[in-house]
Write a protein that holds these residues in place. Structure first.
Motif, PDB file in Angstrom:
ATOM      1  N   ASP A   1       0.836  -1.208   0.000  1.00  0.00           N
ATOM      2  CA  ASP A   1       0.000   0.000   0.000  1.00  0.00           C
ATOM      3  C   ASP A   1       0.869   1.256   0.000  1.00  0.00           C
ATOM      4  OD1 ASP A   1      -2.255  -1.557   0.019  1.00  0.00           O
ATOM      5  OD2 ASP A   1      -2.597  -1.402   2.188  1.00  0.00           O
ATOM      6  N   PHE A   2       1.972   1.214   0.754  1.00  0.00           N
ATOM      7  CA  PHE A   2       2.861   2.377   0.813  1.00  0.00           C
ATOM      8  C   PHE A   2       3.526   2.624  -0.547  1.00  0.00           C
ATOM      9  CE2 PHE A   2       6.962   4.434   1.705  1.00  0.00           C
ATOM     10  CZ  PHE A   2       6.534   5.545   2.403  1.00  0.00           C
ATOM     11  N   LEU A   3       3.928   1.544  -1.215  1.00  0.00           N
ATOM     12  CA  LEU A   3       4.549   1.681  -2.539  1.00  0.00           C
ATOM     13  C   LEU A   3       3.568   2.288  -3.537  1.00  0.00           C
ATOM     14  CD1 LEU A   3       6.471  -1.725  -2.766  1.00  0.00           C
ATOM     15  CD2 LEU A   3       7.452   0.538  -2.315  1.00  0.00           C
ATOM     16  N   ARG A   4       2.312   1.883  -3.424  1.00  0.00           N
ATOM     17  CA  ARG A   4       1.300   2.433  -4.340  1.00  0.00           C
ATOM     18  C   ARG A   4       1.028   3.903  -4.021  1.00  0.00           C
ATOM     19  NH1 ARG A   4      -1.655  -3.124  -4.179  1.00  0.00           N
ATOM     20  NH2 ARG A   4      -1.012  -3.975  -6.201  1.00  0.00           N
ATOM     21  N   GLU A   5       1.093   4.255  -2.718  1.00  0.00           N
ATOM     22  CA  GLU A   5       0.915   5.660  -2.341  1.00  0.00           C
ATOM     23  C   GLU A   5       2.044   6.530  -2.923  1.00  0.00           C
ATOM     24  OE1 GLU A   5       0.676   5.871   1.887  1.00  0.00           O
ATOM     25  OE2 GLU A   5      -1.249   4.815   2.007  1.00  0.00           O
ATOM     26  N   ARG A   6       3.227   5.937  -3.094  1.00  0.00           N
ATOM     27  CA  ARG A   6       4.367   6.648  -3.682  1.00  0.00           C
ATOM     28  C   ARG A   6       4.315   6.620  -5.213  1.00  0.00           C
ATOM     29  NH1 ARG A   6       7.170   9.930  -0.449  1.00  0.00           N
ATOM     30  NH2 ARG A   6       8.806   9.828  -2.042  1.00  0.00           N
ATOM     31  N   ASN A   7       3.221   6.049  -5.752  1.00  0.00           N
ATOM     32  CA  ASN A   7       3.016   5.968  -7.205  1.00  0.00           C
ATOM     33  C   ASN A   7       4.112   5.169  -7.909  1.00  0.00           C
ATOM     34  OD1 ASN A   7       0.613   7.563  -7.231  1.00  0.00           O
ATOM     35  ND2 ASN A   7       1.893   9.399  -6.980  1.00  0.00           N
ATOM     36  N   LEU A   8       4.603   4.141  -7.237  1.00  0.00           N
ATOM     37  CA  LEU A   8       5.578   3.258  -7.865  1.00  0.00           C
ATOM     38  C   LEU A   8       4.876   2.474  -8.969  1.00  0.00           C
ATOM     39  CD1 LEU A   8       8.600   2.418  -7.407  1.00  0.00           C
ATOM     40  CD2 LEU A   8       7.701   0.400  -6.245  1.00  0.00           C
ATOM     41  N   PRO A   9       5.485   2.332 -10.138  1.00  0.00           N
ATOM     42  CA  PRO A   9       4.847   1.600 -11.239  1.00  0.00           C
ATOM     43  C   PRO A   9       4.398   0.205 -10.801  1.00  0.00           C
ATOM     44  CG  PRO A   9       6.807   2.718 -12.022  1.00  0.00           C
ATOM     45  CD  PRO A   9       6.798   2.881 -10.532  1.00  0.00           C
ATOM     46  N   GLU A  10       3.238  -0.206 -11.287  1.00  0.00           N
ATOM     47  CA  GLU A  10       2.652  -1.479 -10.865  1.00  0.00           C
ATOM     48  C   GLU A  10       3.534  -2.665 -11.223  1.00  0.00           C
ATOM     49  OE1 GLU A  10       0.015  -3.274  -8.543  1.00  0.00           O
ATOM     50  OE2 GLU A  10      -0.113  -1.123  -9.057  1.00  0.00           O
ATOM     51  N   GLU A  11       4.248  -2.546 -12.394  1.00  0.00           N
ATOM     52  CA  GLU A  11       5.114  -3.664 -12.767  1.00  0.00           C
ATOM     53  C   GLU A  11       6.272  -3.830 -11.779  1.00  0.00           C
ATOM     54  OE1 GLU A  11       6.153  -0.161 -15.561  1.00  0.00           O
ATOM     55  OE2 GLU A  11       4.366  -1.117 -14.716  1.00  0.00           O
ATOM     56  N   ASN A  12       6.745  -2.705 -11.208  1.00  0.00           N
ATOM     57  CA  ASN A  12       7.807  -2.785 -10.194  1.00  0.00           C
ATOM     58  C   ASN A  12       7.279  -3.449  -8.907  1.00  0.00           C
ATOM     59  OD1 ASN A  12       8.632  -0.823 -12.166  1.00  0.00           O
ATOM     60  ND2 ASN A  12      10.237  -0.155 -10.763  1.00  0.00           N
ATOM     61  N   ILE A  13       6.050  -3.062  -8.556  1.00  0.00           N
ATOM     62  CA  ILE A  13       5.442  -3.657  -7.354  1.00  0.00           C
ATOM     63  C   ILE A  13       5.247  -5.158  -7.556  1.00  0.00           C
ATOM     64  CG2 ILE A  13       3.355  -3.709  -5.925  1.00  0.00           C
ATOM     65  CD1 ILE A  13       3.067  -0.695  -6.455  1.00  0.00           C
ATOM     66  N   THR A  14       4.792  -5.539  -8.763  1.00  0.00           N
ATOM     67  CA  THR A  14       4.595  -6.962  -9.066  1.00  0.00           C
ATOM     68  C   THR A  14       5.911  -7.716  -8.971  1.00  0.00           C
ATOM     69  OG1 THR A  14       2.753  -6.429 -10.538  1.00  0.00           O
ATOM     70  CG2 THR A  14       3.782  -8.596 -10.797  1.00  0.00           C
ATOM     71  N   ARG A  15       6.978  -7.101  -9.446  1.00  0.00           N
ATOM     72  CA  ARG A  15       8.296  -7.734  -9.390  1.00  0.00           C
ATOM     73  C   ARG A  15       8.755  -7.928  -7.942  1.00  0.00           C
ATOM     74  NH1 ARG A  15      13.861  -5.213 -11.896  1.00  0.00           N
ATOM     75  NH2 ARG A  15      15.199  -7.038 -11.486  1.00  0.00           N
ATOM     76  N   ILE A  16       8.511  -6.907  -7.108  1.00  0.00           N
ATOM     77  CA  ILE A  16       8.869  -7.002  -5.684  1.00  0.00           C
ATOM     78  C   ILE A  16       8.107  -8.154  -5.020  1.00  0.00           C
ATOM     79  CG2 ILE A  16       8.610  -5.830  -3.451  1.00  0.00           C
ATOM     80  CD1 ILE A  16       9.286  -3.203  -4.935  1.00  0.00           C
TER      81      ILE A  16
END
Length: 224
Positions: A7-22
């Motif tokens: 949720d914090f990563l999404r609040e920072r507007n990190l690209p979704e593909e980066n979040i998926t990779r994490i």
């Protein structure tokens, strides 16, 4: 995966593909705290985001560590109380055992048997017998128990079966055998391991006693 971190990563507007990779590579808050900045840059390109995420993960893992430590401390305290309660209980039991050990008296039962002919009968309560419950010093001798029996069953030196001087008396143990005259009450308890001992006063008419052999064991039955 840690939902708070995602949720914090999404609040920072990190690209979704980066979040998926994490997520796919199972990189959680504990791992991010340990990662070099150059390695973290592969997943979080912007420097400001990396600083923010590292701070977030650092606070999160520290909080969890403190919470875990707090739970461990609570558990230790609880175990300490249980141990203390156990020790207190053991101490109380020990003290109770000591009190019992220090007790100077013992409870016994006294009954009266009367010899008639070649057998003996237990005298019932209606005719002055029955079973009496008394408490005597542990050091009481067999002679003292015999005297106590005479006081109970021949109050004032008499009974429904006659005067005390008309009889010879013998004290029998819980097995209706002649007592060991050298024993004390405590010694009988130590030997028998019975919770409540019963002794029997045996009355023998003097004329009858003169005709009987000394070692004949009496046979018991209730008086009607």
């Amino acid at each position: 995966m840690d939902k708070d971190l995602i949720d914090f990563l999404r609040e920072r507007n990190l690209p979704e593909e980066n979040i998926t990779r994490i997520i796919d590579e199972k990189i959680d808050a504990h791992i991010i705290v340990l990662m070099e900045d150059s390695s973290l840059e592969t997943y979080i390109p912007l420097y400001g985001d990396r600083i923010a995420v590292k701070n977030f993960c650092s606070e999160k893992t520290t909080h969890r560590g403190n919470k875990k430590e707090s739970l461990i401390n609570k558990l230790k305290k609880r175990l300490g109380k249980v141990d203390s309660s156990y020790k207190d209980g053991a101490s109380s039991s020990h003290l109770l055992g000591n009190k019992r050990a220090e007790k100077t008296t013992r409870k016994i039962e006294l009954a009266w048997m009367h010899k008639e002919g070649d057998h003996s009968k237990q005298v019932r309560v209606q005719t002055g017998g029955g079973v009496r419950n008394i408490e005597l010093p542990k050091t009481s001798t067999m002679k003292e128990i015999l005297d106590e029996s005479l006081d109970l069953f021949f109050p004032g030196g008499k009974s429904k079966r006659g005067l005390v001087q008309e009889f010879d008396f013998e004290l029998l143990d819980f097995q209706q055998e002649p007592v060991e005259k050298s024993f004390t009450l405590e010694k009988y308890y130590d030997r028998s391991k019975i919770r409540s001992l019963r002794f029997h006063l045996l009355s023998i008419p003097k004329q009858l006693n003169a005709r009987l052999t000394e070692n004949k064991t009496p046979r018991t039955e209730d008086v009607q």
